[in-house]
Design a protein around this motif. Structure first.
Motif, PDB file in Angstrom:
ATOM      1  N   SER A 304       0.834  -1.206   0.000  1.00 35.21           N
ATOM      2  CA  SER A 304       0.000   0.000   0.000  1.00 35.21           C
ATOM      3  C   SER A 304       0.864   1.248   0.000  1.00 35.21           C
ATOM      4  CB  SER A 304      -0.918   0.001   1.223  1.00 35.21           C
ATOM      5  OG  SER A 304      -1.682  -1.186   1.285  1.00 35.21           O
ATOM      6  N   LEU A 305       1.915   1.246   0.812  1.00 36.95           N
ATOM      7  CA  LEU A 305       2.838   2.381   0.861  1.00 36.95           C
ATOM      8  C   LEU A 305       3.556   2.553  -0.477  1.00 36.95           C
ATOM      9  CD1 LEU A 305       4.355   4.629   2.312  1.00 36.95           C
ATOM     10  CD2 LEU A 305       5.863   2.890   3.305  1.00 36.95           C
ATOM     11  N   CYS A 306       3.993   1.450  -1.061  1.00 40.63           N
ATOM     12  CA  CYS A 306       4.675   1.522  -2.356  1.00 40.63           C
ATOM     13  C   CYS A 306       3.747   2.061  -3.446  1.00 40.63           C
ATOM     14  CB  CYS A 306       5.213   0.148  -2.749  1.00 40.63           C
ATOM     15  SG  CYS A 306       6.668  -0.364  -1.807  1.00 40.63           S
ATOM     16  N   ALA A 307       2.492   1.675  -3.410  1.00 40.20           N
ATOM     17  CA  ALA A 307       1.534   2.190  -4.386  1.00 40.20           C
ATOM     18  C   ALA A 307       1.383   3.701  -4.247  1.00 40.20           C
ATOM     19  CB  ALA A 307       0.185   1.499  -4.212  1.00 40.20           C
ATOM     20  N   HIS A 308       1.320   4.173  -3.008  1.00 37.87           N
ATOM     21  CA  HIS A 308       1.237   5.615  -2.743  1.00 37.87           C
ATOM     22  C   HIS A 308       2.449   6.337  -3.326  1.00 37.87           C
ATOM     23  CE1 HIS A 308       0.487   9.346  -0.650  1.00 37.87           C
ATOM     24  NE2 HIS A 308       1.598   9.224   0.058  1.00 37.87           N
ATOM     25  N   ILE A 309       3.626   5.760  -3.156  1.00 33.15           N
ATOM     26  CA  ILE A 309       4.852   6.359  -3.693  1.00 33.15           C
ATOM     27  C   ILE A 309       4.858   6.322  -5.219  1.00 33.15           C
ATOM     28  CG2 ILE A 309       7.357   6.033  -3.828  1.00 33.15           C
ATOM     29  CD1 ILE A 309       7.203   5.016  -0.892  1.00 33.15           C
ATOM     30  N   TRP A 310       4.435   5.217  -5.783  1.00 33.17           N
ATOM     31  CA  TRP A 310       4.398   5.067  -7.241  1.00 33.17           C
ATOM     32  C   TRP A 310       3.501   6.133  -7.873  1.00 33.17           C
ATOM     33  CZ3 TRP A 310       2.072   0.112  -9.957  1.00 33.17           C
ATOM     34  CH2 TRP A 310       2.465   0.082 -11.308  1.00 33.17           C
ATOM     35  N   LEU A 311       2.313   6.283  -7.344  1.00 31.48           N
ATOM     36  CA  LEU A 311       1.392   7.296  -7.852  1.00 31.48           C
ATOM     37  C   LEU A 311       1.971   8.706  -7.708  1.00 31.48           C
ATOM     38  CD1 LEU A 311      -1.906   5.902  -6.288  1.00 31.48           C
ATOM     39  CD2 LEU A 311      -1.433   6.044  -8.741  1.00 31.48           C
ATOM     40  N   SER A 312       2.554   8.980  -6.544  1.00 32.82           N
ATOM     41  CA  SER A 312       3.021  10.331  -6.240  1.00 32.82           C
ATOM     42  C   SER A 312       4.239  10.717  -7.065  1.00 32.82           C
ATOM     43  CB  SER A 312       3.337  10.443  -4.743  1.00 32.82           C
ATOM     44  OG  SER A 312       2.208  10.131  -3.957  1.00 32.82           O
ATOM     45  N   VAL A 313       5.206   9.819  -7.170  1.00 23.92           N
ATOM     46  CA  VAL A 313       6.408  10.126  -7.941  1.00 23.92           C
ATOM     47  C   VAL A 313       6.075  10.260  -9.424  1.00 23.92           C
ATOM     48  CG1 VAL A 313       8.667   9.214  -8.673  1.00 23.92           C
ATOM     49  CG2 VAL A 313       7.988   9.107  -6.264  1.00 23.92           C
ATOM     50  N   THR A 314       5.161   9.450  -9.916  1.00 25.26           N
ATOM     51  CA  THR A 314       4.750   9.573 -11.320  1.00 25.26           C
ATOM     52  C   THR A 314       4.103  10.935 -11.575  1.00 25.26           C
ATOM     53  OG1 THR A 314       4.444   7.176 -11.483  1.00 25.26           O
ATOM     54  CG2 THR A 314       3.385   8.528 -13.163  1.00 25.26           C
ATOM     55  N   ARG A 315       3.277  11.410 -10.645  1.00 30.94           N
ATOM     56  CA  ARG A 315       2.715  12.764 -10.782  1.00 30.94           C
ATOM     57  C   ARG A 315       3.810  13.819 -10.794  1.00 30.94           C
ATOM     58  NH1 ARG A 315      -1.056  11.023  -6.903  1.00 30.94           N
ATOM     59  NH2 ARG A 315       0.070  12.166  -5.270  1.00 30.94           N
ATOM     60  N   ALA A 316       4.838  13.592  -9.977  1.00 32.22           N
ATOM     61  CA  ALA A 316       5.914  14.582  -9.839  1.00 32.22           C
ATOM     62  C   ALA A 316       6.855  14.598 -11.044  1.00 32.22           C
ATOM     63  CB  ALA A 316       6.711  14.306  -8.565  1.00 32.22           C
ATOM     64  N   ARG A 317       6.849  13.542 -11.829  1.00 34.82           N
ATOM     65  CA  ARG A 317       7.697  13.499 -13.028  1.00 34.82           C
ATOM     66  C   ARG A 317       6.934  14.167 -14.172  1.00 34.82           C
ATOM     67  NH1 ARG A 317      10.189   7.358 -12.063  1.00 34.82           N
ATOM     68  NH2 ARG A 317      12.134   8.088 -11.096  1.00 34.82           N
ATOM     69  N   LYS A 318       6.991  15.467 -14.176  1.00 30.54           N
ATOM     70  CA  LYS A 318       6.148  16.279 -15.059  1.00 30.54           C
ATOM     71  C   LYS A 318       6.458  16.069 -16.535  1.00 30.54           C
ATOM     72  CE  LYS A 318       4.355  18.347 -11.416  1.00 30.54           C
ATOM     73  NZ  LYS A 318       2.971  18.051 -10.982  1.00 30.54           N
ATOM     74  N   ARG A 319       7.643  15.594 -16.846  1.00 29.51           N
ATOM     75  CA  ARG A 319       8.047  15.499 -18.246  1.00 29.51           C
ATOM     76  C   ARG A 319       7.601  14.194 -18.912  1.00 29.51           C
ATOM     77  NH1 ARG A 319      14.321  17.690 -17.689  1.00 29.51           N
ATOM     78  NH2 ARG A 319      13.826  19.593 -16.522  1.00 29.51           N
ATOM     79  N   LEU A 320       7.032  13.298 -18.171  1.00 28.82           N
ATOM     80  CA  LEU A 320       6.627  12.023 -18.755  1.00 28.82           C
ATOM     81  C   LEU A 320       5.384  12.191 -19.633  1.00 28.82           C
ATOM     82  CD1 LEU A 320       7.018   9.490 -15.779  1.00 28.82           C
ATOM     83  CD2 LEU A 320       8.561   9.824 -17.720  1.00 28.82           C
ATOM     84  N   ALA A 321       5.398  11.565 -20.790  1.00 26.40           N
ATOM     85  CA  ALA A 321       4.227  11.564 -21.665  1.00 26.40           C
ATOM     86  C   ALA A 321       3.139  10.689 -21.066  1.00 26.40           C
ATOM     87  CB  ALA A 321       4.614  11.056 -23.056  1.00 26.40           C
ATOM     88  N   VAL A 322       1.900  10.972 -21.373  1.00 35.86           N
ATOM     89  CA  VAL A 322       0.795  10.217 -20.777  1.00 35.86           C
ATOM     90  C   VAL A 322       0.814   8.755 -21.204  1.00 35.86           C
ATOM     91  CG1 VAL A 322      -0.702  12.213 -20.488  1.00 35.86           C
ATOM     92  CG2 VAL A 322      -0.757  10.928 -22.641  1.00 35.86           C
ATOM     93  N   ASP A 323       1.407   8.467 -22.379  1.00 33.81           N
ATOM     94  CA  ASP A 323       1.443   7.077 -22.830  1.00 33.81           C
ATOM     95  C   ASP A 323       2.749   6.375 -22.448  1.00 33.81           C
ATOM     96  OD1 ASP A 323       3.072   8.519 -24.509  1.00 33.81           O
ATOM     97  OD2 ASP A 323       2.368   7.573 -26.367  1.00 33.81           O
ATOM     98  N   ALA A 324       3.603   7.053 -21.663  1.00 34.22           N
ATOM     99  CA  ALA A 324       4.860   6.432 -21.217  1.00 34.22           C
ATOM    100  C   ALA A 324       4.564   5.309 -20.228  1.00 34.22           C
ATOM    101  CB  ALA A 324       5.763   7.477 -20.574  1.00 34.22           C
ATOM    102  N   THR A 325       5.357   4.259 -20.304  1.00 34.72           N
ATOM    103  CA  THR A 325       5.207   3.135 -19.374  1.00 34.72           C
ATOM    104  C   THR A 325       6.092   3.359 -18.159  1.00 34.72           C
ATOM    105  OG1 THR A 325       4.689   1.556 -21.132  1.00 34.72           O
ATOM    106  CG2 THR A 325       5.514   0.652 -19.063  1.00 34.72           C
ATOM    107  N   THR A 326       5.484   3.339 -16.991  1.00 37.37           N
ATOM    108  CA  THR A 326       6.239   3.450 -15.750  1.00 37.37           C
ATOM    109  C   THR A 326       6.469   2.047 -15.185  1.00 37.37           C
ATOM    110  OG1 THR A 326       4.377   3.555 -14.205  1.00 37.37           O
ATOM    111  CG2 THR A 326       5.027   5.601 -15.307  1.00 37.37           C
TER     112      THR A 326
END
Length: 484
Positions: A304-326
């Motif tokens: 659950s904690l890792c999911a929270h981090i995954w979502l948050s860091v992906t939001r913070a990576r502003k340069r990623l395209a919406v179709d980029a695979t994380t």
């Protein structure tokens, strides 16, 4: 404390026979950090090793391109002179190396390219350093980045690649005494020789011997795919380099997540779609579900904690395209997952990497429960069969482990909040105060999980990110509301 002082007396009585050589330092200049090494000692096991060559496994060999592990602990000021403390630590280290002779050996490559740990008692280096102008408060700064210009000098062999174990010690140690009396004990260990489980088992062993307790013995059987004949070839004996840019700018910070915050994240992750469950019902199902007594269907606190981090860091990576695979990579301890299971005391690397993927758009359009379920499914599927398939794939095409973040969309979670970092590491004058690491194996997206000192289920996450991503993460109230 009495145990520590009596042990110091024993060190003095046995010093003439101790396999320890002190090397004088001449013309030593203090680095910019103000941490100065004042003595070095070569330390060997206090008895001759009876362990033969240990062949590197399919899990060890890929780590030859990784930096040595660098982890250590801050402790309160000991009630003993520094000379007595150094003598005690060195003497108990010599005894600990007799329990773990592989850590005092060297790597050897045979003509057929097999690599082994030769348990030849070649020894390790122990350094004593002082930092009279620094205090614990200079390192443990609330709501601030880790002062990496200071912490890097708490460890020897900075950014040494594990292949160098052919000519350099497989472990190295440093005691740093701060101006306020607090001390830091740092260990550097070859990552092709140990994983985090073996690393902390050794740390526990050294501490237990130092305080007069009996250690748990390691298991040197090579029964984690030890029958493999696959090799890595390095023509001309030229070793590998790390697979990421060590000079890329990074910010590093340790985020603390309380037990209550993690409990809330877990409840959210386990709530059924539709929102028709109250918290009491969710918590009750997490605690005991008669249809799922093993808890296999429950998303764990850490997932659950890792999911929270995954979502948050992906939001913070502003340069990623919406179709980029994380990708969220998580180190998996295979000891208990293999069938038959191998010993929890298995010495060496028994880890693999579990990767979970989702596009930026998928993470943005779904919630914590969805992301946590993705992580849970990946880890639940990492069973005996998955481990054996991964090992077979590596043997068919051997390569070094590709650490790093080449596409800017990867998170790599290492270490574990279950490692005994505080538990079992009292050297005789008090429990550790904090865990810190060096610069080894750090890149944008590299994270390490530590148990928090309270031992109540709270977790510390060491986070390394590109500076702009870290700045965005710190501004993200959705992330920071769970940080304390």
């Amino acid at each position: 404390m009495a145990q520590m002082l009596s042990a110091v007396a024993m060190v003095g009585a046995a010093s003439a026979a101790s396999p320890i050589v002190t090397k004088p330092l001449v013309g030593v200049d203090a680095p910019a950090s103000g941490i100065t090494v004042v003595s070095r000692q070569d330390v060997r096991p206090d008895s001759v090793s009876a362990v033969g060559d240990l062949t590197l496994s399919v899990s060890d060999l890929p780590m030859l391109s990784c930096h040595y592990i660098q982890k250590g602990l801050f402790f309160p000021a000991p009630d003993a002179s520094m000379a007595s403390l150094v003598a005690l630590l060195v003497s108990s280290l010599s005894r600990a190396l007799a329990v773990y002779p592989a850590l005092a050996g060297r790597l050897v490559t045979f003509p057929d390219d097999r690599v082994v740990i030769r348990c030849n008692d070649a020894g390790v280096e122990f350094r004593h350093a002082v930092a009279p102008a620094l205090s614990l408060d200079d390192f443990l700064i609330p709501d601030a980045d880790v002062p990496t210009k200071l912490t890097k000098d708490l460890f020897p062999m900075d950014r040494t690649v594990s292949y160098e174990g052919h000519r350099r010690p497989l472990t190295s140690f440093q005691l740093t005494v701060l101006g306020d009396g607090a001390v830091f004990i740092g260990i550097v260990a070859n990552h092709a020789v140990v994983d985090g489980t073996s690393f902390w088992h050794f740390f526990n062993t050294w501490a237990s011997l130092c305080r007069g307790a009996s250690p748990k013995l390691p298991d040197f059987r090579r029964n984690f795919f030890g029958e493999s004949t696959a090799v890595l070839r390095f023509p001309g004996g030229v070793g590998p380099v790390v697979t990421f840019d060590v000079d890329a700018p990074l910010r590093e910070r340790v985020f603390h997540f309380s037990a209550d915050a993690i409990r809330e994240l877990k409840a959210t992750a386990n709530r059924l779609p539709g929102g028709d469950q109250d918290d009491a019902e969710v918590y009750g199902k997490m605690a005991h579900d008669p249809k799922d007594p093993a808890g296999l269907g429950v998303i764990s606190s850490f997932q659950s904690l890792c999911a929270h981090i995954w979502l948050s860091v992906t939001r913070a990576r502003k340069r990623l395209a919406v179709d980029a695979t994380t990708t969220f990579r998580m180190a998996v301890n295979c000891r208990h997952r293999l069938r038959p299971a191998i010993s929890t005391a298995y010495f060496g690397n028994a880890i693999q990497s579990s990767a979970t993927t989702a596009t930026v758009a998928e993470l943005a359009s779904n919630d914590l429960r969805w992301a946590a379920a993705k992580l849970n499914a990946s880890l639940a599927a990492y069973d005996d069969g998955a481990i054996r398939r991964a090992a077979a794939a590596w043997q068919a095409a051997p390569r070094c482990f590709p650490l790093g973040n080449p596409d800017g969309a990867v998170i790599t979670m290492g270490s574990s909040n279950r490692f005994p970092m505080y538990e079992g590491n009292d050297f005789g004058w008090g429990r550790p105060l904090a865990v810190r690491s060096g610069r080894a194996n750090k890149f944008d997206g590299k994270m390490s999980a530590f148990p928090a000192r309270a031992g109540d289920g709270s977790v510390d996450i060491e986070v390394c990110l590109a500076p702009d991503t870290m700045a965005a993460l710190l501004r993200d109230s959705e992330f920071m509301q769970f940080v304390s």
